[in-house]
Scaffold this motif. Structure first.
Motif, mmCIF file in Angstrom:
data_model
loop_
_atom_site.group_PDB
_atom_site.id
_atom_site.type_symbol
_atom_site.label_atom_id
_atom_site.label_comp_id
_atom_site.label_asym_id
_atom_site.label_seq_id
_atom_site.Cartn_x
_atom_site.Cartn_y
_atom_site.Cartn_z
ATOM 1 N N MET A 1 0.842 -1.195 0.000
ATOM 2 C CA MET A 1 0.000 0.000 0.000
ATOM 3 C C MET A 1 0.881 1.250 0.000
ATOM 4 O O MET A 1 1.914 1.291 0.666
ATOM 5 N N ALA A 2 0.491 2.257 -0.774
ATOM 6 C CA ALA A 2 1.260 3.490 -0.859
ATOM 7 C C ALA A 2 1.243 4.214 0.480
ATOM 8 O O ALA A 2 0.325 4.062 1.293
ATOM 9 N N SER A 3 2.286 5.006 0.706
ATOM 10 C CA SER A 3 2.387 5.744 1.955
ATOM 11 C C SER A 3 1.372 6.878 1.980
ATOM 12 O O SER A 3 0.830 7.292 0.951
ATOM 13 N N LEU A 4 1.133 7.397 3.188
ATOM 14 C CA LEU A 4 0.193 8.510 3.333
ATOM 15 C C LEU A 4 0.648 9.729 2.544
ATOM 16 O O LEU A 4 -0.165 10.422 1.924
ATOM 17 N N ARG A 5 1.948 9.978 2.538
ATOM 18 C CA ARG A 5 2.470 11.134 1.805
ATOM 19 C C ARG A 5 2.212 10.996 0.306
ATOM 20 O O ARG A 5 1.789 11.961 -0.342
ATOM 21 N N ASP A 6 2.432 9.798 -0.225
ATOM 22 C CA ASP A 6 2.176 9.580 -1.657
ATOM 23 C C ASP A 6 0.696 9.730 -1.995
ATOM 24 O O ASP A 6 0.336 10.313 -3.026
ATOM 25 N N LEU A 7 -0.164 9.194 -1.133
ATOM 26 C CA LEU A 7 -1.603 9.294 -1.379
ATOM 27 C C LEU A 7 -2.064 10.748 -1.334
ATOM 28 O O LEU A 7 -2.863 11.189 -2.175
ATOM 29 N N LYS A 8 -1.573 11.507 -0.357
ATOM 30 C CA LYS A 8 -1.938 12.921 -0.275
ATOM 31 C C LYS A 8 -1.462 13.684 -1.508
ATOM 32 O O LYS A 8 -2.169 14.554 -2.025
ATOM 33 N N ARG A 9 -0.254 13.345 -1.972
ATOM 34 C CA ARG A 9 0.287 14.020 -3.154
ATOM 35 C C ARG A 9 -0.566 13.709 -4.390
ATOM 36 O O ARG A 9 -0.846 14.601 -5.204
ATOM 37 N N ARG A 10 -0.973 12.467 -4.535
ATOM 38 C CA ARG A 10 -1.802 12.087 -5.686
ATOM 39 C C ARG A 10 -3.173 12.752 -5.627
ATOM 40 O O ARG A 10 -3.696 13.211 -6.648
ATOM 41 N N ILE A 11 -3.777 12.804 -4.443
ATOM 42 C CA ILE A 11 -5.087 13.453 -4.303
ATOM 43 C C ILE A 11 -4.983 14.939 -4.660
ATOM 44 O O ILE A 11 -5.845 15.489 -5.363
ATOM 45 N N LYS A 12 -3.915 15.587 -4.210
ATOM 46 C CA LYS A 12 -3.723 17.002 -4.521
ATOM 47 C C LYS A 12 -3.536 17.211 -6.017
ATOM 48 O O LYS A 12 -4.092 18.158 -6.606
ATOM 49 N N SER A 13 -2.771 16.324 -6.651
ATOM 50 C CA SER A 13 -2.533 16.437 -8.093
ATOM 51 C C SER A 13 -3.822 16.248 -8.890
ATOM 52 O O SER A 13 -4.118 17.012 -9.818
ATOM 53 N N ILE A 14 -4.602 15.241 -8.529
ATOM 54 C CA ILE A 14 -5.859 14.967 -9.242
ATOM 55 C C ILE A 14 -6.856 16.092 -9.006
ATOM 56 O O ILE A 14 -7.616 16.468 -9.915
ATOM 57 N N SER A 15 -6.882 16.665 -7.811
ATOM 58 C CA SER A 15 -7.779 17.788 -7.531
ATOM 59 C C SER A 15 -7.433 18.989 -8.413
ATOM 60 O O SER A 15 -8.331 19.683 -8.910
ATOM 61 N N SER A 16 -6.140 19.231 -8.605
ATOM 62 C CA SER A 16 -5.724 20.328 -9.488
ATOM 63 C C SER A 16 -6.165 20.066 -10.922
ATOM 64 O O SER A 16 -6.653 20.969 -11.616
ATOM 65 N N THR A 17 -6.009 18.814 -11.367
ATOM 66 C CA THR A 17 -6.456 18.457 -12.715
ATOM 67 C C THR A 17 -7.962 18.605 -12.857
ATOM 68 O O THR A 17 -8.470 19.057 -13.887
ATOM 69 N N GLN A 18 -8.689 18.241 -11.809
ATOM 70 C CA GLN A 18 -10.146 18.350 -11.838
ATOM 71 C C GLN A 18 -10.586 19.799 -11.988
ATOM 72 O O GLN A 18 -11.556 20.100 -12.706
ATOM 73 N N LYS A 19 -9.876 20.737 -11.347
ATOM 74 C CA LYS A 19 -10.208 22.150 -11.493
ATOM 75 C C LYS A 19 -10.024 22.598 -12.944
ATOM 76 O O LYS A 19 -10.821 23.383 -13.478
ATOM 77 N N ARG A 263 -4.092 5.386 7.102
ATOM 78 C CA ARG A 263 -3.994 6.101 8.377
ATOM 79 C C ARG A 263 -4.466 5.210 9.539
ATOM 80 O O ARG A 263 -3.859 5.184 10.607
ATOM 81 N N GLN A 264 -5.581 4.480 9.283
ATOM 82 C CA GLN A 264 -6.101 3.590 10.329
ATOM 83 C C GLN A 264 -5.102 2.481 10.644
ATOM 84 O O GLN A 264 -4.887 2.131 11.811
ATOM 85 N N ALA A 265 -4.465 1.947 9.603
ATOM 86 C CA ALA A 265 -3.479 0.892 9.822
ATOM 87 C C ALA A 265 -2.284 1.419 10.602
ATOM 88 O O ALA A 265 -1.742 0.732 11.481
ATOM 89 N N ALA A 266 -1.882 2.663 10.283
ATOM 90 C CA ALA A 266 -0.748 3.249 11.004
ATOM 91 C C ALA A 266 -1.091 3.466 12.473
ATOM 92 O O ALA A 266 -0.271 3.200 13.375
ATOM 93 N N ILE A 267 -2.312 3.958 12.741
ATOM 94 C CA ILE A 267 -2.735 4.184 14.130
ATOM 95 C C ILE A 267 -2.826 2.861 14.890
ATOM 96 O O ILE A 267 -2.382 2.750 16.046
ATOM 97 N N THR A 268 -3.398 1.847 14.219
ATOM 98 C CA THR A 268 -3.512 0.528 14.853
ATOM 99 C C THR A 268 -2.136 -0.039 15.172
ATOM 100 O O THR A 268 -1.916 -0.631 16.245
ATOM 101 N N LYS A 269 -1.199 0.172 14.249
ATOM 102 C CA LYS A 269 0.160 -0.315 14.478
ATOM 103 C C LYS A 269 0.805 0.392 15.672
ATOM 104 O O LYS A 269 1.463 -0.243 16.514
ATOM 105 N N GLU A 270 0.605 1.705 15.748
ATOM 106 C CA GLU A 270 1.177 2.455 16.870
ATOM 107 C C GLU A 270 0.571 2.002 18.208
ATOM 108 O O GLU A 270 1.280 1.853 19.213
ATOM 109 N N ILE A 271 -0.755 1.805 18.227
ATOM 110 C CA ILE A 271 -1.408 1.340 19.463
ATOM 111 C C ILE A 271 -0.876 -0.031 19.864
ATOM 112 O O ILE A 271 -0.620 -0.312 21.041
ATOM 113 N N SER A 272 -0.723 -0.898 18.860
ATOM 114 C CA SER A 272 -0.209 -2.235 19.159
ATOM 115 C C SER A 272 1.193 -2.160 19.737
ATOM 116 O O SER A 272 1.548 -2.906 20.684
ATOM 117 N N GLU A 273 2.030 -1.262 19.196
ATOM 118 C CA GLU A 273 3.386 -1.123 19.713
ATOM 119 C C GLU A 273 3.380 -0.583 21.140
ATOM 120 O O GLU A 273 4.170 -1.023 21.992
#
Length: 282
Positions: A1-19, A263-273
């Motif tokens: 699964m892509a990282s949160l940073r990559d997903l945010k970057r892709r969403i921002k890029s697609i939003s710009s294209t949508q405009k 994000r949920q997986a990251a939070i779950t992982k942190e709680i587990s740790e």
């Protein structure tokens, strides 16, 4: 699964294209309305020109005129009208495809391209382009008159035996239909003139009148093809940009869901740790 940073970057890029696609849709819709009004307003005149040609042609049967001369089609020319720009779905591709199919009937045919997309396609593939014109975004009567003079002179000099016009006819916002129209030799349309024979008195004479009507008929056919192409192009572009905007929304929804899962997986992982560390200290 892509990282949160990559997903945010892709969403921002697609939003710009949508405009951008939303803005292009709005511009195409405004231009489509004007182009549609122009093509609908021009059609009655085009029908009247064909009607007059049919009446006069039926009344002057047997008259010899260079543009009426029928010869064995040894050399054929195709006038292919496309848009200058893309981002309009299959609008240009459909006209080009029909042109390729027609050229197969006369492989040594000359091409007169109007529009950058058609010119680029046929030039890259080595077709014989006799003349090329760009600037179809605005229907220009001077452009159509120049093209008409070129093919008329070539036909009168017997360098061309047949000339065909290929363009996309505007049907409605969702439908643009590629058509092939034979413009030389001029063939007076059949219709009312065949139902009611009328004897006309020509002043000053039939030849002079035909000298005016026949070039006008060809010029009007070319001008009408530009109007039809413009209306079809903006309609196709508006539809394409609307689909692109909707697809962008779907992609943003899917990426947002993936980002939330990550994000949920990251939070779950942190709680587990944290829980595991606390248990180790006991």
């Amino acid at each position: 699964m892509a990282s949160l940073r990559d997903l945010k970057r892709r969403i921002k890029s697609i939003s710009s294209t949508q405009k951008i696609t939303k803005a292009m849709k709005a511009v195409a819709a405004a231009k489509m309305r004007r182009a549609q009004d122009s093509v609908l307003a021009a059609r009655p005149f085009a029908r009247r020109v064909r009607d007059v040609l049919g009446r006069v042609g039926s009344a002057s049967v047997g008259m010899k005129h260079p543009l009426l001369a029928v010869r064995e089609p040894q050399k054929v020319a195709y006038i292919i009208v496309t848009a200058d720009r893309g981002l309009c779905g299959g609008f240009n591709a459909n006209v080009i495809k029909m042109g390729v199919q027609e050229i197969k009937k006369h492989p040594d045919a000359d091409l007169i391209t109007i529009g950058r997309k058609g010119r680029d396609f046929y030039r890259r593939r080595g077709y014989n382009i006799a003349q090329q014109y760009i600037g179809t975004a605005k229907a220009d009567i001077s452009l159509t008159n120049e093209v008409a003079r070129f093919v008329i002179d070539k036909y009168a000099a017997e360098e061309y035996d047949e000339v065909y016009l290929i363009y996309s006819r505007f049907v409605n916002v969702l439908v643009q239909r590629p058509v092939v129209q034979k413009i030389l030799p001029v063939e007076p349309p059949e219709g009312e003139a065949d139902e009611k024979k009328v004897d006309y008195i020509f002043e000053p004479d039939a030849e002079t009148i035909m000298d005016s009507i026949l070039p006008m008929y060809i010029q009007n056919a070319l001008f009408q093809s530009l109007l039809e192409t413009n209306a079809g192009f903006y309609s196709a572009q508006m539809t394409a940009m609307d689909n692109a905007t909707k697809n962008a929304s779907d992609m943003i929804d899917r990426l947002t869901l993936s980002m939330n899962l990550a994000r949920q997986a990251a939070i779950t992982k942190e709680i587990s740790e944290i829980v595991g560390g606390a248990a180790a200290l006991e």
